[in-house]
Motif scaffolding. Structure first.
Motif, short mmCIF file in Angstrom:
data_model
loop_
_atom_site.label_atom_id
_atom_site.label_comp_id
_atom_site.label_asym_id
_atom_site.label_seq_id
_atom_site.Cartn_x
_atom_site.Cartn_y
_atom_site.Cartn_z
N ARG A 198 -58.47 -21.32 65.66
CA ARG A 198 -57.85 -22.64 65.67
C ARG A 198 -56.38 -22.57 66.11
N LEU A 199 -55.92 -23.68 66.64
CA LEU A 199 -54.52 -23.80 67.03
C LEU A 199 -53.82 -24.60 65.93
N VAL A 200 -52.71 -24.07 65.44
CA VAL A 200 -51.94 -24.79 64.43
C VAL A 200 -50.83 -25.52 65.17
N ILE A 201 -50.75 -26.83 64.97
CA ILE A 201 -49.81 -27.62 65.76
C ILE A 201 -48.60 -27.97 64.90
N GLY A 202 -47.45 -27.66 65.40
CA GLY A 202 -46.21 -27.92 64.66
C GLY A 202 -45.27 -26.74 64.84
N ARG A 203 -44.00 -26.97 64.57
CA ARG A 203 -43.00 -25.93 64.76
C ARG A 203 -43.31 -24.69 63.92
#
Lengths: 239, 409
Positions: A45-50
């Motif tokens: 999975r791709l974790v989105i956020g800084r």
């Protein structure tokens, strides 16, 4: 493709709405077998956020609690970020990832969950920037980036560790990254040093390899410094 | 019994090795200008270095991971690279100040200009780093630094019973002749001198060099909790000596020779010999530590083999960085920039760079993934958090204050 090509990409949802930048990538160890390591790591999975200090500090883990004031400042900034599965991805373009689903439909887990098919890893926290150590306990460079192999029938798997300033430059980015890349390209033309993930035996405080550091491509610069400078000084081989 | 001896030796080594050129200069200067009105800041600085050095040593012992490894992982490659740049520069400046200081000490003895001694001192530093075993090197210079105890005797002679010393230590704020901004500036200088970043780089890497394990944590704690405060007493004695000697006469300290006056005027030549020997040993050990720290930080950032626990040819790039630092330090010292001024800048800039190094240490010292059961206590966390806050304020204030006060002029 490299992990650094995914990390930092802009993510837009099915409506073209901006979701954020890819901060971290969660991997699961259930890919096809690769050498000593066993099942390969697969992009899950791709974790989105800084992915800044707040994420790196690890306050989304329940066992890290102190100091209270720093936990209080950082914890709310890490948990419940939107996470996109590989199957949610409609297209990967230059610096941009388009999703099939809408931003509101993305999962927002509290922290990394262990999958049913294999151990889960946070690439940003548990792999990147870790020290590599060879069987004799000698230091063999850092995990500066990871090479991914795209597969027709599923998510990409991690095939190699990339190490050295050339690999690091892409993750640093900006003018500084470009400068490091150009300096490195002059000294070592070609691809960055590549170490097959099949020689990794354990990932913990350090990433342990079962190949001696002299036999790794990361050793070239060390060998140069040894042969051209250090070995010329008297007593360099004495304890 | 062996353990007790080891602990005792460790404490004495930390005691004698605590003071470096930054402490000598900052404490003597502030003593001459402010009396003991800034003595509280030395106490604050010692508490700070004690808690953070203990944490750094414990993290390195429990995870075998020294400070800059932790910095890169927790700050990320980009911010860690910024920290590396700043730390390397400050460390280089500190190294130049140390060898300049060593050369000045020899000038005091021989009357031959210090510039001639700079390259010779640097070569001596390199030979020790190249040939001498880590723990031997640490102990010889640390124990020799104990000769600085003469500064305590000198202070007692100048101010029997320490009545004046304690009286001025109880006053807060600048004396009439000084302003608040210079008071604040010298407070920062004292903090930077007590807490220079190289100390945690060196201390944590030293834990790995000495092959510390869980059983050695008691040595870590004893060294730091007992040895450092004792070393801090030497800092205060230097400040007190300068206060008693120079403040009433309105003399400011601008040269290393003035540092010797409180001792030579009260204890004569014998005292002076001890003092110079102690100064030389303490500064020499700091020069070794800063040169090594340059190698430690760069190697730990890039993942190269580092350390004196392997033969030099097995840690080639590490030794190249050390060698480069020594050569660059010599060049800086040979520019004829006043070593005292180089020292002042190095300690003040140190104070500005501290948060980026101390924050990751504090976070990791709480992380059971590294520390198992040896995480920080609540009390330690409370004190350390307060300190971090102070350091952030100091970091923001340093550069403006430096410009405003023209570096305390």
């Amino acid at each position: 493709m490299r992990l650094a090509d995914l990390i930092g990409s802009v993510v837009v949802d099915a409506n073209g709405d901006h979701v954020g930048h890819v901060g971290d990538i969660w991997l699961v160890q259930d890919g096809p077998p690769i050498g000593m390591f066993g099942a390969a790591l697969r992009v899950d999975r791709l974790v989105i956020g800084r992915f800044g200090l707040a994420s790196r500090a690890g306050y989304d883990r329940p066992d890290l609690r102190g100091p209270a004031i720093i936990a209080w400042l950082l914890r709310p900034r890490t948990s419940h970020r939107p996470v996109a599965s590989w199957s949610d991805i409609a297209a990967i373009e230059e610096g941009r990832i388009r999703l099939r689903s809408r931003v509101g439909n993305l999962e927002r887990p509290r922290s990394l969950e262990q999958g049913a098919t294999g151990r889960g890893w946070s690439a940003g926290l548990e792999l990147l920037d870790r020290q590599m150590v060879d069987p004799d306990g000698r230091m063999a460079g850092k995990v500066d980036d990871l090479r991914l192999e795209m597969r027709a029938d599923g998510p990409p798997v991690v095939t190699d560790i990339l190490a050295g300033p050339g690999a690091l430059a892409r993750r640093i980015g900006g003018g500084l990254g470009a400068w490091i890349a150009s300096m490195d390209a002059r000294l070592h033309p070609g691809d960055p040093a590549t170490i097959s993930f099949g020689v990794v035996t354990a990932i913990g405080d350090h990433v342990r390899l079962n190949v001696s550091r002299q036999d790794l491509p990361t050793f070239d610069a060390e060998a140069w410094a040894r042969d051209h400078i250090i070995a010329k000084l008297p007593g360099s081989a004495e304890a | 019994m062996k353990k007790v001896f080891e602990i005792f030796l460790g404490i004495l080594t930390a005691f004698g090795g605590f003071v470096d050129i930054g402490d000598l200069v900052a404490n003597a200067e502030t003593g001459a200008r402010f009396g003991m009105r800034l003595a509280w800041m030395v106490v604050v600085g010692v508490i700070g270095i004690v808690i953070y050095a203990e944490m750094a040593g414990r993290v390195a012992t429990m995870s075998q991971r020294p400070v800059f490894d932790v910095i890169r992982e927790r700050l990320g490659a980009r911010l860690a690279l910024v920290n590396l740049g700043a730390s390397f520069f400050i460390n280089l400046l500190t190294f130049a100040a140390e060898i300049g200081g060593l050369a000045l000490v020899i000038e005091l003895v021989t009357d031959i200009n210090y510039l001639l001694w700079v390259p010779l001192v640097a070569i001596a530093v390199w030979i020790v780093l190249w040939k001498v075993h880590f723990s031997v090197m640490e102990k010889i210079f640390g124990l020799s630094g104990l000769a600085l105890i003469v500064t305590v005797l000198a202070l007692w002679r100048l101010d029997p019973g320490l009545g004046h010393t304690f009286a001025s230590a109880r006053q807060f704020g600048p004396p009439p002749a000084e302003s608040w901004p210079t008071y604040a500036f010298f407070a920062i200088a004292l903090l930077g001198a007590a807490m220079t970043p190289y100390e945690v780089f060196f201390f944590s890497s030293g834990a790995v060099e000495d092959h510390w394990t869980r059983k050695d944590l008691i040595i870590n704690r004893a060294n730091v909790y007992i040895g450092f405060p004792l070393g801090g007493l030497l800092s205060l004695a230097i400040m007190g000596g300068a206060a008693a000697m120079f403040l009433p006469r309105g003399v400011s300290v601008g040269h290393l020779s003035q540092l010797t006056l409180p001792v030579s005027s009260t204890l004569g030549t014998a005292g002076l010999v001890f003092l110079l020997y102690g100064m030389f040993a303490a500064i020499f050990s700091a020069a070794l530590e800063t040169a090594l720290s340059a190698g430690y930080t760069v190697s730990q950032f890039f993942g190269w083999q580092w350390g004196k626990f392997v033969r030099p040819r097995e840690a080639a790039r590490f030794h190249v960085v050390v060698l480069f630092t020594i050569c660059a330090g010599v060049l800086i010292a040979l520019t004829t920039l006043d070593p005292i001024i180089v020292t002042e800048y190095s300690i003040v800039l140190s104070a500005a760079a501290l948060p980026l190094t101390y924050l990751p240490i504090l976070i990791v010292a709480n992380d059971p993934a590294y520390m198992k059961d040896k995480t920080n206590s609540r009390l330690l966390n409370a004190v350390a958090s307060g300190f971090l806050l102070l350091l952030i304020v100091v970091a923001l204030a340093t550069i403006p204050l430096m410009i405003w006060t023209k570096a305390g002029a």
